[in-house]
Design a protein around this motif. Sequence first.
Motif, mmCIF file in Angstrom:
data_model
loop_
_atom_site.group_PDB
_atom_site.id
_atom_site.type_symbol
_atom_site.label_atom_id
_atom_site.label_comp_id
_atom_site.label_asym_id
_atom_site.label_seq_id
_atom_site.Cartn_x
_atom_site.Cartn_y
_atom_site.Cartn_z
ATOM 1 N N VAL A 9 0.899 -1.154 0.000
ATOM 2 C CA VAL A 9 0.000 0.000 0.000
ATOM 3 C C VAL A 9 0.933 1.198 0.000
ATOM 4 O O VAL A 9 1.935 1.208 0.734
ATOM 5 N N THR A 30 -3.502 -2.495 -2.988
ATOM 6 C CA THR A 30 -4.636 -1.577 -3.062
ATOM 7 C C THR A 30 -5.394 -1.745 -4.376
ATOM 8 O O THR A 30 -6.609 -1.952 -4.396
ATOM 9 N N ALA A 46 -0.976 -6.082 4.296
ATOM 10 C CA ALA A 46 -0.029 -5.053 3.856
ATOM 11 C C ALA A 46 0.364 -4.224 5.064
ATOM 12 O O ALA A 46 -0.180 -4.412 6.164
ATOM 13 N N THR A 67 -9.809 -5.524 6.210
ATOM 14 C CA THR A 67 -8.513 -4.849 6.416
ATOM 15 C C THR A 67 -7.863 -5.231 7.749
ATOM 16 O O THR A 67 -6.958 -4.547 8.204
ATOM 17 N N LEU A 70 -4.218 -5.305 7.541
ATOM 18 C CA LEU A 70 -3.519 -4.063 7.179
ATOM 19 C C LEU A 70 -2.848 -3.545 8.443
ATOM 20 O O LEU A 70 -3.473 -2.914 9.288
ATOM 21 N N ARG A 72 -0.606 -1.341 10.839
ATOM 22 C CA ARG A 72 -0.077 0.014 10.910
ATOM 23 C C ARG A 72 1.118 0.026 11.859
ATOM 24 O O ARG A 72 1.031 -0.466 12.986
#
Lengths: 301, 301
Positions: A9, A30, A46, A67, A70, A72
């Motif tokens: 991403v 994405t 990701a 997500t 995903l 962070r």
Amino acid sequence: MALLVVGSVAFDSIRTPHGQVENIVGGSATYFSVAASFFTPVRIVAVIGEDFDEKQLGVFAGRPIDTRGLERVVGRTFRWRGQYLGDMNEAQTLETQLNVFERFAPKIPAGYLDSEFVFLGNIDPVLQLHVREQLPQARLVACDSMNFWIKGKLPELKRTLARVDALVINEGEARMLSGLQNLKKAVAEIHKMGPRIVVVKRGEYGVVLFSDGNVFSTPAYPLEEVRDPTGAGDTFAGGFLGYLVQRNDLSETNLRRAVVYGSVMASFAVEDFGLTRLLRLTPAEIERRFHEFKHLTHFEV
Amino acid sequence: MALLVVGSVAFDSIRTPHGQVENIVGGSATYFSVAASFFTPVRIVAVIGEDFDEKQLGVFAGRPIDTRGLERVVGRTFRWRGQYLGDMNEAQTLETQLNVFERFAPKIPAGYLDSEFVFLGNIDPVLQLHVREQLPQARLVACDSMNFWIKGKLPELKRTLARVDALVINEGEARMLSGLQNLKKAVAEIHKMGPRIVVVKRGEYGVVLFSDGNVFSTPAYPLEEVRDPTGAGDTFAGGFLGYLVQRNDLSETNLRRAVVYGSVMASFAVEDFGLTRLLRLTPAEIERRFHEFKHLTHFEV
């Protein structure tokens, strides 16, 4: 059934003969997710940085994109700056900031471990293999790769290829990977490395599918204006795999249709910068262009 | 109904990664005639020198090729020497001896004046127009051209284009002629110059047909080995026009089939040096490959 994708991403800054944009949301995972989500639920794996906020996450919202994978982390999101000149067949990379992508170690959430369809986006083949090995229930694993890995990590890439069912790759990279100039011979060599399905992307010239001795070739949709080719390959892969999962049918007949749906999605993606066109795309538009592909390629015997 | 072609007859010396040959019979009118003769009688207008003897004339023998328009003059036949490197998409010209071709003034035999279908091979556009004007009964006039004339004789070429129905041209030359990079826009510009049918040749990527608002795109046949691409474009044109004349049908349906027959013929031509493969080709092989093209491109909607 769900489709898992692992990839990047990113924030992209892009200049083409038709304009330029700064720091728009991009990345292989994405484009893939958004395209595939028109056909089937998608699970994304990701990494993003602290600078990827709620607004940017909006590209995944309101779509069947899970997500949870995903991740962070502290730092900035992967950034890419590139431009396309002349016939726009090849991107020139002006700047790459790997940022949090540099230490990307894909973590598969427990809820993803039963994924039956998998796309290993264009990342380090060691990571691709690592992801693949964690998904023993996968029925179809497809991957992408690029010149950077073919040159720099060929033995690792070959170990990954030995464990995947399908390779989705650019024509030039198929030649580089096999060391053979002729496409049929190049693909025969790639089959020996593992993938029984090889999908060769030829940009504005379309796609060739090689599977179980069959060859299917389709041109690209002729557009009046290609504004930004970024993400076209991953968008193709998203449409291709998304359709296969939706139908849950890996027959030659359905693989061919899937190639056309992938081509349809890519043809929309390049009509505007970044994800702009995909984000306002409708299922009716997809169906209409699928039928236009039929008209484009059909002849009576 | 007969098909008239005006163009070159030549001796070619060719080197490719697969071998080399010296002084074999070539030329645009030759490839066109031999290919078209599988479908319909052909009338050839070209010039040869004293060095083109009975043995060389054998390429036309035993086929429905009328050679009354093959004028023999004092001097040597046109000679071309070229090579193909790497992906063989483009010929490098090493030597051109125009010889008798330098003063070529096409003479249309009286028996040819009723020709209804005409192919103006890649020669000086002034000569193309001169031939075209002598054939008032022509129902379909197609022509080819190249960068040399686009750069050197654009006004003359435009006068010719204003008088032809179809242009059969390489993709790069379509862009050069129109000054537009995007193929759809380039062809729209070419339509304005005259031809209502534009056939864009993309080498190993196939052919796109633009006619009356329709677009038909077909890939090339994937070959394991392209030994010599010389003459592929003229062979395509011969198959394309030959089939149209045989069927005497200019409908969109038939134009599409004709594009595929042209592609079939070109796919055979490149399998061996010069005319070698075409001269031993059979109608059954042509039909088989036509059906293979269907299998190559077909998908269910």
